[in-house]
Design an enzyme around this catalytic site. Structure first.
Site, PDB file in Angstrom:
ATOM      1  N   LEU A  68       2.613 -12.050   2.360  1.00 44.91           N
ATOM      2  CA  LEU A  68       1.325 -12.512   2.878  1.00 44.91           C
ATOM      3  C   LEU A  68       1.013 -13.923   2.406  1.00 44.91           C
ATOM      4  O   LEU A  68       0.541 -14.751   3.182  1.00 44.91           O
ATOM      5  CB  LEU A  68       0.216 -11.529   2.488  1.00 44.91           C
ATOM      6  CG  LEU A  68      -0.032 -10.365   3.450  1.00 44.91           C
ATOM      7  CD1 LEU A  68      -0.284 -10.863   4.870  1.00 44.91           C
ATOM      8  CD2 LEU A  68       1.087  -9.361   3.486  1.00 44.91           C
ATOM      9  N   HIS A  72       2.130   1.758  -3.608  1.00 44.46           N
ATOM     10  CA  HIS A  72       1.081   2.371  -4.435  1.00 44.46           C
ATOM     11  C   HIS A  72       1.063   3.885  -4.263  1.00 44.46           C
ATOM     12  O   HIS A  72       0.891   4.625  -5.227  1.00 44.46           O
ATOM     13  CB  HIS A  72      -0.294   1.799  -4.063  1.00 44.46           C
ATOM     14  CG  HIS A  72      -0.524   0.435  -4.645  1.00 44.46           C
ATOM     15  ND1 HIS A  72      -1.676  -0.286  -4.423  1.00 44.46           N
ATOM     16  CD2 HIS A  72       0.250  -0.341  -5.430  1.00 44.46           C
ATOM     17  CE1 HIS A  72      -1.594  -1.441  -5.060  1.00 44.46           C
ATOM     18  NE2 HIS A  72      -0.433  -1.500  -5.671  1.00 44.46           N
ATOM     19  N   GLY A 108      -5.790 -10.508  -1.595  1.00 45.19           N
ATOM     20  CA  GLY A 108      -4.915  -9.524  -2.249  1.00 45.19           C
ATOM     21  C   GLY A 108      -5.640  -8.205  -2.466  1.00 45.19           C
ATOM     22  O   GLY A 108      -6.858  -8.173  -2.604  1.00 45.19           O
ATOM     23  N   GLU A 152       3.181 -19.417  -7.666  1.00 46.67           N
ATOM     24  CA  GLU A 152       4.055 -18.240  -7.551  1.00 46.67           C
ATOM     25  C   GLU A 152       5.104 -18.283  -8.667  1.00 46.67           C
ATOM     26  O   GLU A 152       5.755 -19.298  -8.864  1.00 46.67           O
ATOM     27  CB  GLU A 152       4.721 -18.259  -6.159  1.00 46.67           C
ATOM     28  CG  GLU A 152       5.973 -17.418  -6.005  1.00 46.67           C
ATOM     29  CD  GLU A 152       5.759 -15.937  -6.299  1.00 46.67           C
ATOM     30  OE1 GLU A 152       4.734 -15.372  -5.873  1.00 46.67           O
ATOM     31  OE2 GLU A 152       6.620 -15.350  -6.989  1.00 46.67           O
ATOM     32  N   THR A 165       0.838  -1.207   0.000  1.00 46.56           N
ATOM     33  CA  THR A 165       0.000   0.000   0.000  1.00 46.56           C
ATOM     34  C   THR A 165       0.877   1.263   0.000  1.00 46.56           C
ATOM     35  O   THR A 165       0.518   2.268  -0.600  1.00 46.56           O
ATOM     36  CB  THR A 165      -0.945   0.018   1.223  1.00 46.56           C
ATOM     37  OG1 THR A 165      -0.163  -0.074   2.415  1.00 46.56           O
ATOM     38  CG2 THR A 165      -1.938  -1.119   1.180  1.00 46.56           C
ATOM     39  N   HIS A 218       3.551   1.827   8.465  1.00 47.21           N
ATOM     40  CA  HIS A 218       2.603   1.332   9.471  1.00 47.21           C
ATOM     41  C   HIS A 218       2.959  -0.058   9.990  1.00 47.21           C
ATOM     42  O   HIS A 218       2.281  -0.577  10.857  1.00 47.21           O
ATOM     43  CB  HIS A 218       1.177   1.344   8.905  1.00 47.21           C
ATOM     44  CG  HIS A 218       1.018   0.511   7.672  1.00 47.21           C
ATOM     45  ND1 HIS A 218       1.234   1.004   6.412  1.00 47.21           N
ATOM     46  CD2 HIS A 218       0.708  -0.792   7.513  1.00 47.21           C
ATOM     47  CE1 HIS A 218       1.044   0.039   5.531  1.00 47.21           C
ATOM     48  NE2 HIS A 218       0.740  -1.066   6.168  1.00 47.21           N
ATOM     49  N   CYS A 220     -14.893   0.125  10.989  1.00 44.48           N
ATOM     50  CA  CYS A 220     -15.218   1.421  11.595  1.00 44.48           C
ATOM     51  C   CYS A 220     -15.355   2.496  10.523  1.00 44.48           C
ATOM     52  O   CYS A 220     -14.526   2.608   9.630  1.00 44.48           O
ATOM     53  CB  CYS A 220     -14.099   1.802  12.572  1.00 44.48           C
ATOM     54  SG  CYS A 220     -14.234   3.483  13.198  1.00 44.48           S
ATOM     55  N   CYS A 226     -19.008   4.141  16.557  1.00 46.96           N
ATOM     56  CA  CYS A 226     -19.913   3.992  15.409  1.00 46.96           C
ATOM     57  C   CYS A 226     -20.618   2.631  15.489  1.00 46.96           C
ATOM     58  O   CYS A 226     -20.299   1.794  16.329  1.00 46.96           O
ATOM     59  CB  CYS A 226     -19.148   4.132  14.089  1.00 46.96           C
ATOM     60  SG  CYS A 226     -18.118   2.716  13.660  1.00 46.96           S
ATOM     61  N   CYS A 245     -18.183  -0.429  15.172  1.00 49.11           N
ATOM     62  CA  CYS A 245     -17.362  -0.608  16.376  1.00 49.11           C
ATOM     63  C   CYS A 245     -18.192  -1.205  17.509  1.00 49.11           C
ATOM     64  O   CYS A 245     -17.765  -2.126  18.194  1.00 49.11           O
ATOM     65  CB  CYS A 245     -16.764   0.723  16.825  1.00 49.11           C
ATOM     66  SG  CYS A 245     -15.346   1.237  15.837  1.00 49.11           S
TER      67      CYS A 245
END
Ligand SMILES: [Zn+2]
Ligand SMILES: [Zn+2]
Length: 337
Positions: free
Chosen positions: A171, A42, A259, A191, A39, A58, A102, A91, A94
């Site tokens: 992953l 990207h 994915g 793969e 991510t 992250h 969320c 919310c 949650c």
């Protein structure tokens, strides 16, 4: 402190910022390693937009340097991993136990400063302690592991079921190990890169498939008495491989969309086929309530994450790290401030 952030145009920049202040329910960590996620790539390549002026990153692990007054169970010097996803807890989703859905979900390294920096301040509730006998860099793969655990929860592998995993990236290779752990019968991994196929075999895959030289569907039919697999997990995010997953599944099979596909991508599937073959199509998004289980799997060494680290680059060479990470050959590239 040195950090990598997005400028107003969304370009990655190296910069120098003040070390952030710690509030009563926060901790200051020295970042030990931070993974470059798909991510992030990207965003760095301009395919998706990222918030300007935010320090990205992250998937990180760090050492506690300073703790706010409310921090009780952690101490200076502890190695910790971070759950980047912060739910609002008020919310509808949650309040009904689906914190990852969320409506006000924010994330460290996406909406607020993250781990591509020498130091980072994180809320106490997002922090998990890593045992001291674990190589700290492995902690940078804890969040991807937690996402894979949620995927396995979603698809619910039973003892002896045959499983196909398409894609042998970080992953895909974690999902391979979790499928073996979950008691799958045969585990197939498709793969294109040989190094990744070899790792999959080492992690317990019964048969690997090179999609460049073999027909995936033919191999699956042959290996399953023409039945197909009970569970097909797509861990690439391309239209071609999603259709392969659907075609490789047996009648009554479950297909997990794991994915990350481009937001505007569409695929053509036959509703009659889903109806007549009674297929179950499932999605899986991030890591709700799975971080503690990720720590447990790492601590007990029931998953092996170390071989998934292809390269560790210094933060000042971030650009080089992104190039390696987007080459296809690399599994996970970590940045070390
Ligand atoms: Zn990620
Ligand atoms: Zn919420």
């Amino acid at each position: 402190m040195l950090c990598a952030y997005l400028d107003e145009e969304g370009k990655l920049k190296l910069g120098d910022r003040d070390i952030p202040e710690v509030r009563e329910d926060e901790i200051l960590i020295k970042v030990l390693a931070c993974g470059i996620c798909g991510t992030d790539i990207h965003v760095f390549k301009g395919i998706n937009k990222g918030k300007p002026n935010i320090i990205r990153g992250h998937e990180f692990v760090g050492e506690i340097l300073e703790a706010g007054e409310k921090v009780k169970d952690l101490k200076i010097g502890d190695t910790v991993i971070i759950d980047p996803n912060i739910p609002c807890m008020s919310c509808y989703q949650c309040r009904n136990g689906r914190i990852h859905l969320c409506k006000n979900l924010t994330a460290i390294g996406v909406d607020m400063d993250g781990g591509f920096a020498e130091y980072c301040v994180v809320p106490l509730k997002q922090v998990y302690k890593l045992p001291s006998n674990i190589e700290p860099v492995v902690g940078a793969l804890a969040e991807p592991l937690a996402c894979a655990i949620h995927g396995i929860d979603r698809v619910g592998i039973k003892e002896g079921e045959d499983v196909l995993i398409i894609g042998g990236g970080a992953l895909g290779l974690i999902l391979t190990q979790l499928s073996v752990n979950a008691g799958a019968g045969k585990v197939f991994v498709s793969e294109p890169y040989k190094e990744k196929r070899d790792l999959a075999l080492g992690f317990g895959a019964s048969r690997v498939i090179d999609p460049g030289s073999e027909d995936l569907i033919d191999v699956i039919r042959e290996e399953t008495n023409r039945r197909g697999v009970d569970v097909a997990i797509e861990a690439v995010g391309s239209g071609k491989t999603i259709l392969q997953a659907i075609n490789a599944a047996s009648d009554g099979g479950r297909i997990l969309f794991f994915g990350v596909a481009p937001e505007d991508m569409l695929i053509e599937i036959s509703p009659f086929e889903v109806y007549r073959r009674e297929l179950t199509l499932l999605g899986s998004f991030v890591n709700p309530f799975t971080m503690d289980r990720a720590v447990s799997l790492i601590s007990s060494r029931r998953v092996n994450l170390y071989p998934l680290i292809s390269e560790i680059v210094p933060l000042k060479d971030m650009e080089k790290g992104i190039d390696i990470a987007s080459s296809g050959r690399a599994i996970r590239v970590l940045v070390k401030p």
